[in-house]
Design an enzyme around this catalytic site. Structure first.
Site, mmCIF file in Angstrom:
data_model
loop_
_atom_site.group_PDB
_atom_site.id
_atom_site.type_symbol
_atom_site.label_atom_id
_atom_site.label_comp_id
_atom_site.label_asym_id
_atom_site.label_seq_id
_atom_site.Cartn_x
_atom_site.Cartn_y
_atom_site.Cartn_z
ATOM 1 N N CYS A 132 0.822 -1.211 0.000
ATOM 2 C CA CYS A 132 0.000 0.000 0.000
ATOM 3 C C CYS A 132 0.853 1.257 0.000
ATOM 4 O O CYS A 132 0.407 2.315 -0.464
ATOM 5 C CB CYS A 132 -0.906 0.030 1.227
ATOM 6 N N CYS A 146 -2.162 3.176 3.131
ATOM 7 C CA CYS A 146 -2.921 2.144 3.832
ATOM 8 C C CYS A 146 -4.036 2.762 4.675
ATOM 9 O O CYS A 146 -4.131 3.982 4.833
ATOM 10 C CB CYS A 146 -1.969 1.307 4.690
ATOM 11 N N ASP A 147 -4.839 1.900 5.269
ATOM 12 C CA ASP A 147 -6.134 2.278 5.835
ATOM 13 C C ASP A 147 -6.125 3.506 6.740
ATOM 14 O O ASP A 147 -6.921 4.432 6.563
ATOM 15 C CB ASP A 147 -6.709 1.110 6.651
ATOM 16 N N CYS A 174 -5.384 -2.252 -0.825
ATOM 17 C CA CYS A 174 -6.256 -3.403 -1.101
ATOM 18 C C CYS A 174 -7.426 -2.992 -1.998
ATOM 19 O O CYS A 174 -8.048 -1.953 -1.798
ATOM 20 C CB CYS A 174 -6.755 -3.998 0.197
ATOM 21 N N GLU A 205 -8.963 -5.273 14.171
ATOM 22 C CA GLU A 205 -9.875 -5.750 13.133
ATOM 23 C C GLU A 205 -9.873 -7.272 13.095
ATOM 24 O O GLU A 205 -8.909 -7.914 13.527
ATOM 25 C CB GLU A 205 -9.452 -5.219 11.765
ATOM 26 N N SER A 223 -12.547 -5.341 9.400
ATOM 27 C CA SER A 223 -11.906 -4.798 8.212
ATOM 28 C C SER A 223 -12.968 -4.420 7.191
ATOM 29 O O SER A 223 -14.075 -4.975 7.179
ATOM 30 C CB SER A 223 -10.964 -5.848 7.621
#
Length: 564
Positions: free
Chosen positions: A57, A130-131, A202, A453, A479
Site C-alpha cells: 500500500c 494504507c487504511d 487493497c 480488526e 476490516s
C-alpha cells in the site's frame, strides 16, 4: 474606482523563521538544506509521505512524493518532504500487531501536526496509502487548518489465478476453504502467491478505498484521486498537478475547515453508503469531524443510511474492484449520479477552488452498459448497508454492515470468546456450530488494546461455509474486507464493564436490523448479579505507546479520538 488588488501573503507561517531578524540559526540550517537567500522568501510546503518499504500500500509513495515535490517547486514554492509511520493491516491482521493499527491513525496525525507546526510550513500535501493513513492525514489537516490537499497513493490492481481475479481477501477466504477441506494446500499457496501483484492499497471497497473516496467527497482531493490505480499514469499526473493547486489554495487562503464543513461530511457519508464502504468510516469520519470542530454522531450515519441507496457491486460483498470502478467513470461519475439525484450538496467548496457541482459539471458520468454501479431505480438495497444498533447489549451503540445477502434478523445462543485468537482456534478445531452468535470481547479501544480488526476470522468463517449460519458481534472492529452477519464497535466495551463483558455461553442474543436493535435477553436481575461479580481484567499493555493509548482513547461511539 478600485485600486490594485492586494497580493496575499503566501508565506504566512514560514516567515516566522525566515523573516524575523533573530532567527539566524533557523536560516543557517535552511541554507544547509540547499535553499538560497531568495528561496527563503518563498512559501514552504510540507509533503508528508506515509512511505515505507514493507507494505505494498505504501512502498511506492516515496516515488509519488518526488513527483509532488517537482510540481511544488515548479509552482514557485519550497517543497519539504518528510515521512511518517504506518501499520499494514494486511500484514498485522490476526496478530497482536493489529493492536497498533488504529493507534497509528492518531500517531500519523500527531506526527504531521508536529512537523508542520514546528517548522512553520505554510501548506501541506499528504500522500497516504494504507487504511489509517487517510484519516490520520485529514485529522492533521483539520488541526493545522493551513492550505492542504491529499493525494491518495491509489488502489492495487487485481491479482489473477488463471482467468479468476483475486485480491488480499481471497487469501483469507481460501484459508477458510483449506480448513474446511474444500481446497488443497497447493491451491491455497497459488492464491497467496498471486493475490497482490504490486503497489497500491487493497483493491475492493475496503477501508483504504473507502476513506480515499470519503476524502474526495469531503473536497480534500483532486477529482479521481480515490479511484485512480497506483500504477496508472494518471496518478503521476495528479501528483504533478498538486503543486500548482496548492499554490492556488495559498493564494485563495482556502483552508481545510472551510472545506470540511458539516455539509461536506454529509456528502462523504452519502458516498460511503452508496459505495458500500467499510464500517471503519464511522470511526474515522467522527474523528476527522472532531479535528475540524464539526459535531458528528452515530445517529448522523443512521439518518444518511435511511435515505441513501446502496448501489455498488464492489468487493467484499460484490464482484468488482476499485480499478473496475475507475474504468467505468470512477468516483466522480458516482458523485455526479448522486448529485443529479439530489443526494449531494453541490455547493460545497473543494481544494480545486471550485464547488462540488462545478467540478462534476465537465466530467463524464458512468459508462453506458457498465455493471459496477446499479441504477438508482434498481439498487442493491434501497437503504444503506451501515446500520447503527442499540439495545441492552450496546446501550451506546454498535455498527453493523448489512448488504442484503445476510438477511436482517438473527437470533441464537451466545458462544463467548475473550479474544479473536480463541475464536479462530475454535474455528480451526471445527468447534463452531451454525446458529450461534459468536461474541468476541476485550477487543475494544482499551481492552484490545487498539480495537483490532477481525478480517482473518470473518474471512475464514466465509471460507469455511459458515457465513450464512453464524453471526459475530464484538467490541472490536471489522476490516473493510469483512462481510457476513457482523456487528462491531459494541459500546461500552468489555474492558469498561459494558454489557458484553457479562454475557455467558448460551445466553440468547437477538439482532434486528430493521428495528436497529441488539438485545441480550437475560433478566435484569441476572444482569445485575453478574455485574456485581465482574472484575476488570488486567490491561494488556503496561508500558509504551499502547499504554498511553489506553489512557487517552475515547470510546468507539466517539470515534476513538485521543485528543478529546
Amino acid at each position: 474606482m478600485t485600486g490594485p488588488r492586494k497580493l496575499p501573503v503566501l508565506n504566512r507561517h514560514s516567515r516566522e523563521i525566515t523573516g524575523e531578524p533573530s532567527r539566524v540559526s533557523a536560516r543557517a540550517m535552511l541554507h544547509a538544506t540547499g535553499l538560497s537567500p531568495e528561496q527563503l522568501t518563498y512559501p514552504q510546503v510540507g509533503i508528508a509521505s506515509m512511505w515505507w518499504e514493507g507494505n505494498p500500500c505504501n512502498m511506492h509513495l516515496l516515488d509519488l512524493a518526488a513527483e509532488v515535490k517537482r510540481g511544488v517547486a515548479e509552482a514557485g514554492l519550497v517543497p519539504m518532504r518528510f515521512n511518517t509511520i504506518g501499520v499494514s493491516d494486511g500484514i498485522s491482521m490476526g496478530t497482536r500487531g493489529m493492536s497498533y493499527s488504529l493507534p497509528s491513525r492518531d500517531l500519523i496525525a500527531d506526527s504531521i501536526e508536529t512537523v508542520v507546526s514546528a517548522h512553520f510550513y505554510d501548506g501541506l500535501v499528504c500522500l497516504p496509502g494504507c487504511d489509517k493513513n487517510m484519516p490520520g492525514s485529514l485529522m492533521a489537516m483539520g488541526r493545522l487548518n493551513r492550505p492542504a490537499l491529499m493525494v491518495y497513493g491509489g488502489t492495487i490492481r487485481a491479482g489473477h489465478l488463471g482467468d479468476e481475479a483475486i485480491d488480499l481477501v481471497s487469501t483469507l477466504e481460501a484459508y477458510g476453504e483449506r480448513m474446511a477441506g474444500r481446497i488443497d494446500q497447493e491451491r491455497l499457496d497459488q492464491v497467496v502467491q498471486n493475490a497482490c501483484p504490486g503497489p497500491g492499497a487493497c483493491g475492493g471497497m475496503y477501508t483504504a478505498n473507502t476513506m480515499a473516496s470519503a476524502a474526495e467527497a469531503l473536497g480534500m482531493t483532486l477529482p479521481y484521486s480515490s479511484s485512480t490505480p497506483a500504477t496508472d499514469p494518471g496518478k503521476l499526473d495528479e501528483c504533478r498537478r498538486a503543486g500548482a493547486r496548492l499554490r492556488g489554495l495559498l493564494e485563495e487562503d482556502l483552508r481545510p475547515r472551510e472545506i470540511m464543513t458539516r455539509a461536506a461530511f454529509q456528502n462523504a457519508m452519502v458516498l460511503v453508503t452508496a459505495l458500500g464502504g467499510s464500517t471503519n468510516a464511522v470511526l474515522h469520519l467522527i474523528a476527522v469531524a472532531h479535528a475540524v470542530g464539526v459535531e458528528l454522531t452515530l445517529d448522523d450515519f443512521q439518518a444518511v443510511s435511511d435515505g441513501t441507496p446502496y448501489l455498488a457491486d464492489l468487493k467484499p460483498s460484490g464482484r468488482f474492484l476499485m480499478e473496475d470502478l475507475h474504468r467505468v467513470g470512477g468516483v466522480p461519475a458516482v458523485m455526479k449520479l448522486l448529485l443529479e439525484a439530489g443526494l449531494l450538496d453541490g455547493s460545497c467548496p473543494t481544494v480545486t477552488g471550485r464547488t462540488v457541482a462545478e467540478n462534476l459539471e465537465a466530467l463524464p458520468g458512468l459508462a453506458p452498459g457498465q455493471g459496477v454501479i446499479r441504477p438508482l431505480e434498481d439498487p442493491i438495497r434501497t437503504t444503506g448497508h451501515l446500520q447503527i444498533l442499540r439495545g441492552s447489549l450496546a446501550p451506546e451503540g454498535a455498527v453493523a454492515k448489512i448488504t442484503g445477502k445476510e438477511g436482517t434478523r438473527f437470533a441464537g445462543p451466545a458462544r463467548v470468546f475473550d479474544s479473536e485468537e480463541d475464536a479462530l482456534a475454535a474455528l480451526e478445531a471445527g468447534a463452531i456450530q451454525g446458529g450461534e452468535v459468536l461474541v468476541i470481547r476485550y477487543e475494544g479501544p482499551r481492552g484490545g488494546p487498539g480495537m483490532p480488526e477481525m478480517l482473518t476470522l470473518t474471512a475464514a468463517i466465509m471460507g469455511a461455509g459458515l457465513g450464512a449460519s453464524v453471526a459475530l458481534v464484538t467490541d472490536g472492529r471489522f476490516s473493510g474486507g469483512s462481510h457476513g452477519f457482523v456487528v462491531g464497535h459494541i459500546s461500552p466495551e468489555a474492558q469498561a464493564g459494558g454489557a458484553i463483558a457479562l454475557v455467558r455461553d448460551g445466553d440468547p442474543i437477538r439482532i434486528d436490523i430493521e428495528a436497529n436493535r441488539i438485545e441480550w435477553e437475560v433478566s435484569p436481575e441476572e444482569r445485575e448479579m453478574r455485574r456485581a461479580g465482574w472484575v476488570e481484567p488486567p490491561l494488556k499493555a503496561e508500558t509504551g505507546a499502547l499504554r498511553r493509548y489506553i489512557r487517552t482513547v475515547a470510546s468507539a461511539s466517539e470515534g476513538c479520538i485521543t485528543d478529546g
